[in-house]
Write a protein that holds these residues in place. Structure first.
Motif, mmCIF file in Angstrom:
data_model
loop_
_atom_site.group_PDB
_atom_site.id
_atom_site.type_symbol
_atom_site.label_atom_id
_atom_site.label_comp_id
_atom_site.label_asym_id
_atom_site.label_seq_id
_atom_site.Cartn_x
_atom_site.Cartn_y
_atom_site.Cartn_z
ATOM 1 N N SER A 168 12.611 31.925 -0.769
ATOM 2 C CA SER A 168 13.800 31.744 -1.606
ATOM 3 C C SER A 168 13.600 30.605 -2.611
ATOM 4 O O SER A 168 14.009 30.717 -3.772
ATOM 5 C CB SER A 168 15.008 31.460 -0.721
ATOM 6 O OG SER A 168 16.167 31.284 -1.499
ATOM 7 N N ASN A 169 12.951 29.530 -2.195
ATOM 8 C CA ASN A 169 12.698 28.407 -3.112
ATOM 9 C C ASN A 169 11.789 28.818 -4.262
ATOM 10 O O ASN A 169 11.999 28.418 -5.419
ATOM 11 C CB ASN A 169 12.079 27.242 -2.344
ATOM 12 C CG ASN A 169 13.059 26.590 -1.382
ATOM 13 O OD1 ASN A 169 14.276 26.687 -1.570
ATOM 14 N ND2 ASN A 169 12.546 25.950 -0.341
ATOM 15 N N THR A 170 10.757 29.614 -3.956
ATOM 16 C CA THR A 170 9.870 30.099 -5.024
ATOM 17 C C THR A 170 10.615 31.014 -5.978
ATOM 18 O O THR A 170 10.410 30.963 -7.200
ATOM 19 C CB THR A 170 8.663 30.842 -4.418
ATOM 20 O OG1 THR A 170 7.997 29.980 -3.499
ATOM 21 C CG2 THR A 170 7.691 31.270 -5.499
ATOM 22 N N ARG B 276 12.526 28.915 -8.356
ATOM 23 C CA ARG B 276 11.645 28.329 -9.377
ATOM 24 C C ARG B 276 11.302 29.343 -10.451
ATOM 25 O O ARG B 276 11.246 29.018 -11.649
ATOM 26 C CB ARG B 276 10.381 27.803 -8.720
ATOM 27 C CG ARG B 276 10.600 26.553 -7.843
ATOM 28 C CD ARG B 276 9.382 26.258 -6.991
ATOM 29 N NE ARG B 276 8.201 25.997 -7.810
ATOM 30 C CZ ARG B 276 6.957 26.064 -7.349
ATOM 31 N NH1 ARG B 276 6.731 26.398 -6.083
ATOM 32 N NH2 ARG B 276 5.942 25.792 -8.151
ATOM 33 N N ALA C 168 13.395 30.671 3.716
ATOM 34 C CA ALA C 168 13.765 29.571 2.822
ATOM 35 C C ALA C 168 12.640 29.248 1.847
ATOM 36 O O ALA C 168 12.894 28.948 0.666
ATOM 37 C CB ALA C 168 14.130 28.338 3.638
ATOM 38 N N ASP C 169 11.369 29.331 2.289
ATOM 39 C CA ASP C 169 10.235 29.044 1.402
ATOM 40 C C ASP C 169 10.131 30.074 0.287
ATOM 41 O O ASP C 169 9.896 29.740 -0.883
ATOM 42 C CB ASP C 169 8.940 29.003 2.213
ATOM 43 C CG ASP C 169 8.927 27.862 3.220
ATOM 44 O OD1 ASP C 169 9.648 26.881 2.985
ATOM 45 O OD2 ASP C 169 8.193 27.955 4.230
#
Length: 450
Positions: free
Chosen positions: A145-147, A150, A142-143
């Motif tokens: 994927s968030n980057t 962005r 998830a981390d």
């Protein structure tokens, strides 16, 4: 293309993709667009080898294809795209600066593989980050994927064009080459993926043997494994966006050198607000009011609205014309003039002069320090007669004449005639020396390729 450029492209292709791909790429760079039959015939390689090499080059956007009217497909090498391989480290470092190690590895994986699905990138990056962590710690999908989201939101990565879904009759033969299209609105839309999991470490030899047996058994038990949820949606690095970021950094640096740090921070804020909504080829950024700029200034930047308006007025009145103002209602709307910035950066005789040290760097070693002195003088004064060059540079007439003619023969300087009378008589004509900027820049670039 010069021989130095072709040789550099050849070396880059060989270093990154091997001899076969290098041979195909260099052949296309030298000859231009060619059909598959001619490539196989002229290179002497097997048909299967040529097809695989073209697939690699197309995967990395180094070769494009086009369907001709006669029904055959021609392949064309993108030399400029090959030379951009030299900038890959800078793209990766920029991603690290903006989005930490996760962004760095995402951009690195996409550059190394050309095109990848988001799920494959997230898993690969999570595994690589997990290997660098302490024992017992893992990187969550998830981390990563968030980057990735962005990076897509700021347009540093973008979707690849796809084959349009059109109903085809079973009797119609498939086209020789697919036509790839993509809607501009969908280029940066990230699919909703519920990627659950954590990065995995590489197993030891014993674990690998046991893992291979389990994997083979699982594969035999369930042959029909489901495709990933984003199957067919591929992503690539948006190189133009990185170049836009570098251009914005140059603008901010030029304003800081010209005025002060506060002015550069205001311009940086304007560019950051318009970086996604303004095309890299647009002449102006999106118009912004002083209130919008004030609200978007970095947190903790102590500047009151009245001082901001004074700075904006100074920037708009500056001879550089980097910032323009339109209208007076509501305090006016402000834009950054990208077109004016390009003109200033291309004009070596107008401030700011970012390339002046570069363009004159070959002079001392090639012609000596006195020639470099004359060259710097012409850069500063723009146009000078031979007698003026002798006086300003404080060089004897004979030596100055020899040096000017030597640089003239090498196209570093140009001679401009200004006749007093229509008959162009030499006795009634001024001869002014000036720096030949395009030729000097080309020579500098050629020297860099070498």
């Amino acid at each position: 293309m010069t021989q130095a450029e072709i040789k550099l492209c050849s070396l880059l292709l060989q270093e990154h993709f091997g001899e076969i791909v290098e041979k195909i790429g260099t052949y296309l760079i030298r000859t231009g667009s060619q059909p598959l039959r001619m490539i196989v015939s002229d290179t002497g390689l097997l048909l299967d080898q040529v097809k695989k090499a073209l697939c690699v080059l197309i995967q990395h956007n180094l070769v494009t294809y086009q369907l001709q009217k006669r029904g055959f497909v021609e392949y064309e090498a993108q030399c400029k795209r090959v030379l951009r391989i030299l900038r890959y480290p800078r793209y990766i470092y920029t991603a690290k600066t903006l989005y930490n190690d996760t962004g760095e590895l995402i951009v690195e994986e996409l550059l190394l593989n050309g095109k990848m699905t988001m799920s494959a990138v997230v898993r690969k990056v999570a595994d690589r980050l997990t290997e660098t962590m302490e024992d017992g710690k893992t990187m969550d999908y998830a981390d990563v994927s968030n980057t990735f989201v962005r990076l897509a939101d700021t347009h540093f990565v973008q979707r690849c064009p796809l084959v349009p879904e059109t109903p085809e009759s079973p009797e119609a033969p498939p086209p020789p080459a697919p036509t790839l299209v993509i809607n501009e609105k969908d280029m940066y839309v990230v699919p909703r993926l519920n990627l659950v999991g954590k990065g995995k470490r590489r197993r030891s030899c014993d674990e690998e043997e046991n893992g291979e047996r389990k994997a083979k058994k699982q594969k035999q038990d369930g042959e029909s494994s489901e495709p990933p949820p984003d199957d067919g949606i591929y992503w690539q690095v948006n190189i133009d966006r990185f170049h836009q970021h570098f251009r914005d950094q140059g603008i901010v640096s030029a304003v800081a050198n010209r005025m002060d740090q506060t002015s550069s921070e205001i311009v940086r804020t304007m560019l950051r607000m318009s970086e996604v909504t303004t095309s890299s080829s647009a002449p102006y950024t999106q118009p912004l009011s002083s209130n919008e700029i004030f609200r978007s200034l970095p947190a903790g930047y102590n500047i009151v609205k009245q001082v901001l308006d004074q700075y904006l007025t100074l920037l708009a009145d500056d001879p550089l014309e980097f910032v323009g103002k339109s209208g007076d209602s509501g305090g006016g709307m402000y834009t950054v003039s990208i077109l004016q910035v390009k003109r200033r950066f291309e004009d070596f005789s107008a401030p700011p002069l970012p390339f002046r040290p570069l363009i004159r760097s070959p002079l001392p070693r090639r012609f000596g320090s006195r020639c470099a002195r004359i060259f710097r003088l012409l850069l500063r004064k723009k146009h000078l007669e031979q007698k003026q060059v002798e006086d300003f540079a404080m060089i004897p007439a004979k030596e100055a004449k020899d040096m000017l003619y030597k640089m003239l023969s090498e196209n570093f300087v140009a001679l401009q005639e200004i006749p007093k009378t229509p008959d162009h008589a030499p006795s009634r004509t001024f001869y002014l020396y000036t720096v030949n900027v395009p030729s000097s820049a080309r020579m500098l670039l050629h020297r860099c390729y070498k």
